[in-house]
Design an enzyme around this catalytic site. Structure first.
Site, short mmCIF file in Angstrom:
data_model
loop_
_atom_site.label_atom_id
_atom_site.label_comp_id
_atom_site.label_asym_id
_atom_site.label_seq_id
_atom_site.Cartn_x
_atom_site.Cartn_y
_atom_site.Cartn_z
N SER A 156 10.12 79.31 -14.84
CA SER A 156 9.98 79.98 -16.11
C SER A 156 8.92 81.08 -16.03
CB SER A 156 9.66 78.95 -17.21
OG SER A 156 9.83 79.51 -18.50
N TYR A 157 7.92 81.08 -16.92
CA TYR A 157 6.92 82.15 -16.90
C TYR A 157 6.20 82.22 -15.55
CZ TYR A 157 3.45 85.36 -18.89
OH TYR A 157 2.65 86.46 -19.16
N TYR A 179 0.12 78.08 -19.28
CA TYR A 179 0.34 76.86 -20.04
C TYR A 179 -0.80 75.85 -19.97
CZ TYR A 179 5.03 78.73 -20.42
OH TYR A 179 6.11 79.54 -20.68
N HIS A 181 16.44 73.92 -19.56
CA HIS A 181 15.13 74.51 -19.24
C HIS A 181 14.04 73.44 -19.23
CE1 HIS A 181 12.76 78.09 -18.55
NE2 HIS A 181 11.85 77.63 -19.39
N TRP A 228 8.42 79.41 -28.43
CA TRP A 228 7.50 79.82 -27.37
C TRP A 228 6.31 80.57 -27.96
CZ3 TRP A 228 5.59 84.32 -25.00
CH2 TRP A 228 5.02 84.14 -23.72
N ASP A 257 20.51 76.37 -18.91
CA ASP A 257 19.21 77.00 -19.07
C ASP A 257 19.37 78.34 -19.77
OD1 ASP A 257 16.46 77.63 -18.75
OD2 ASP A 257 16.97 78.84 -17.01
#
Length: 533
Positions: free
Chosen positions: A117-118, A49, A277, A165, A253
């Site tokens: 998350s990622y 990100y 989220h 996304w 989430d």
């Protein structure tokens, strides 16, 4: 008056440090460490990100706890070289980065990883490669699988989150290419219509025609679990993860099912708050404010995660926020052994009751037109509109003729629902294929119908028994409230529309859409895990 007497210390920060991967690609990041002392254990955070996400890392707290901190761009992002391929390279790249860190003179040979998350997926994927030196992982709000629960839910394509996304990652990829000297004007221009109006973009038919997102066609064309998804699944082998893992989840989430499944497979402490989220650790979600006590700060979540990474966590095995009572509660395990699965039947006249319907009871019917799908309103979302998430008042949607509502009597006493839950639907459709959706709703004394959790199942069977997974919740329906279940056949754009043709939904054009006449039989029911009080 109390006085603090902290000892000052200086910090050395090296930016854009090159770290070689096994294929020769150089990934780059920043290294923060105390100038004096050492060697130190290292905290590694990897992200796709960009630099802005580095600012979310609690670097100062980690330095005070005795860690060096390494924040690294995934390949093809930030200042790292290479091509970004979602999920595919993170295990090996994480392994190689840990190997590099442990060889540095300022590191004592021990590394921990953390992320949300990622980045949490990056940590788990690295752990699955069993790199020497990795000691622990904190994984927050991340999927357990890249098909089930990420791009598809119950067989339906998670259109809204995939578009949101995918658009973000496309922009980051173009920025990376521009920094490398490429002319990205044409590709950026192709992406602008999506960025400018995602509501229009999600209505594009066929769904597969979104060429400005590099991986889009792969996602939608592989609508069943096949070799494409199996390749990514091999990068997250839970049976190869040996280090301890702490899990953090949110009731609202979109990766709640993934976090719960990660916990089931890996063990370790589990914390679930009333969070979305994009609002992890917040005190409210959607249209409800649960109070400061619901926040991550009040729960001292950051401190506990850091203690876990240090190997000195003494917290409970499971800590959940019980909505309705709006309190934190410690549990020995998840799910709760004392919860009693209780069936509430969907009577044809709109009654929700623990009493089964009579044999003569009539079914309920509605018509679903995919040209006018039920709009997404609240839930575990990651849409372009950040306010459309969590608990939302469903009364406007409940006036639609394609939304069936089943409502209990006014409750005489509190009813606590905590644990996994699902709807078992005995139903039939006039079409070759359809979707069935379900939503659990808390009807307040003032009439507000606040959503709790929802789910979907896609089927190519005209009639039968279908299970809709509603994942889990912890919700106390207070005395004076009512429990409601909504049944329909769409939740758009959270999920793509089922055209009713029986062919892949991603290929459907406007002319293919079929009105689907639906029947729900009164022996259908929702299974609620009722906790005795």
């Amino acid at each position: 008056m109390p006085k603090l007497d902290p000892s000052p210390y200086t910090v050395t920060v090296d930016n854009d440090v090159a770290m070689p991967m096994r294929d020769g690609t150089l990934l780059r990041g920043a290294v923060h460490r105390r100038t004096d002392g050492g060697p130190f254990p290292a905290l590694l955070v990897r992200t796709p990100y960009g630099e802005e996400s580095f600012r979310m890392v609690a670097v100062t707290a980690a330095l005070k706890a005795g860690f060096a901190v390494v924040t690294q761009h995934c390949r093809g992002r930030g200042t790292s070289d290479g091509e970004f391929r979602p999920w595919l390279d993170e295990g090996d790249d994480g392994h190689d980065t840990i190997t590099w860190i442990t060889a540095q003179p300022w590191c004592n040979g021990e590394v921990v990883m953390s992320g949300m998350s990622y980045p949490a997926g990056c940590a788990l994927q690295a752990a699955a490669t069993r790199p020497p030196g990795l000691k622990a992982v904190v994984a927050s709000m991340t999927p357990h699988d890249f098909y089930d629960g990420l791009k598809y839910h119950g067989g339906a394509f998670a259109l809204g989150s995939a578009l949101n996304w995918g658009s973000l990652q496309s922009i980051l990829g173009l920025m990376h290419a521009a920094d490398a000297g490429e002319d990205v004007g044409a590709r950026l221009g192709a992406l602008f219509p999506i960025l400018g109006d995602q509501n229009a973009a999600v209505r594009t038919l066929p769904v597969r025609d979104v060429p400005s997102i590099p991986w889009w066609r792969e996602w939608v064309d592989h609508h069943e679990r096949d070799a494409y998804w199996q390749e990514t699944a091999e990068t997250l082998r839970h049976d190869r993860i040996e280090v301890p893992v702490m899990h953090t989840a949110g009731w609202f989430d979109l990766f709640l099912p993934g976090t719960l499944e990660n916990h089931r497979r890996l063990g370790g402490p589990l914390v679930i708050g009333p969070w979305t989220h994009l609002g992890p650790g917040a005190s409210g979600a959607g249209r409800l404010d649960f109070g400061f006590a619901a926040s991550g700060r009040a729960a001292q979540l950051d401190q506990r995660q850091l203690a876990f990474l240090q190997g000195r966590d003494t917290g409970p095995a499971v800590r959940i926020f019980v909505m309705g009572d709006d309190v934190w509660r410690d549990e020995e395990a998840w799910p709760l052994a004392r919860a009693v699965d209780t069936r509430y039947y969907l009577h044809g006249d709109g009654v929700l009751s623990t009493e089964p319907a009579t044999a003569a009871a009539e079914p309920a019917t509605f018509a679903y037109d995919p040209r006018d799908p039920v709009p997404t309103l609240g839930g575990p979302l990651l849409l372009a509109d950040p306010t459309n998430v969590g608990p939302q008042d469903q009364r406007d949607l409940e006036r639609r003729p394609d939304v069936l509502c089943y409502t209990s009597d006014v409750l005489d006493a509190d009813v606590e629902v905590t644990g996994p839950l699902s709807v078992t639907l005995h139903a039939e459709t006039s079409a070759a294929a359809t979707d069935w959706t379900a939503k659990l709703v808390n009807v307040h004394r003032d009439g507000r119908a606040m959503s709790v959790i929802d789910g979907i199942v896609r089927t190519t069977t005209a009639s039968g028994t279908f299970t809709i997974d509603l994942v889990a919740t912890s919700q106390v329906f207070k005395a004076g409230h009512r429990i409601r279940v909504e049944i329909s056949s769409s939740n758009f754009p959270r999920f793509d529309r089922n055209p009713g043709t029986g062919r892949p939904a991603a290929e459907a054009t406007e002319d293919d859409l079929v009105v689907q006449h639906q029947t729900v039989f009164p022996d259908s029911y929702i299974t609620l895990p009722i906790v005795p009080r």
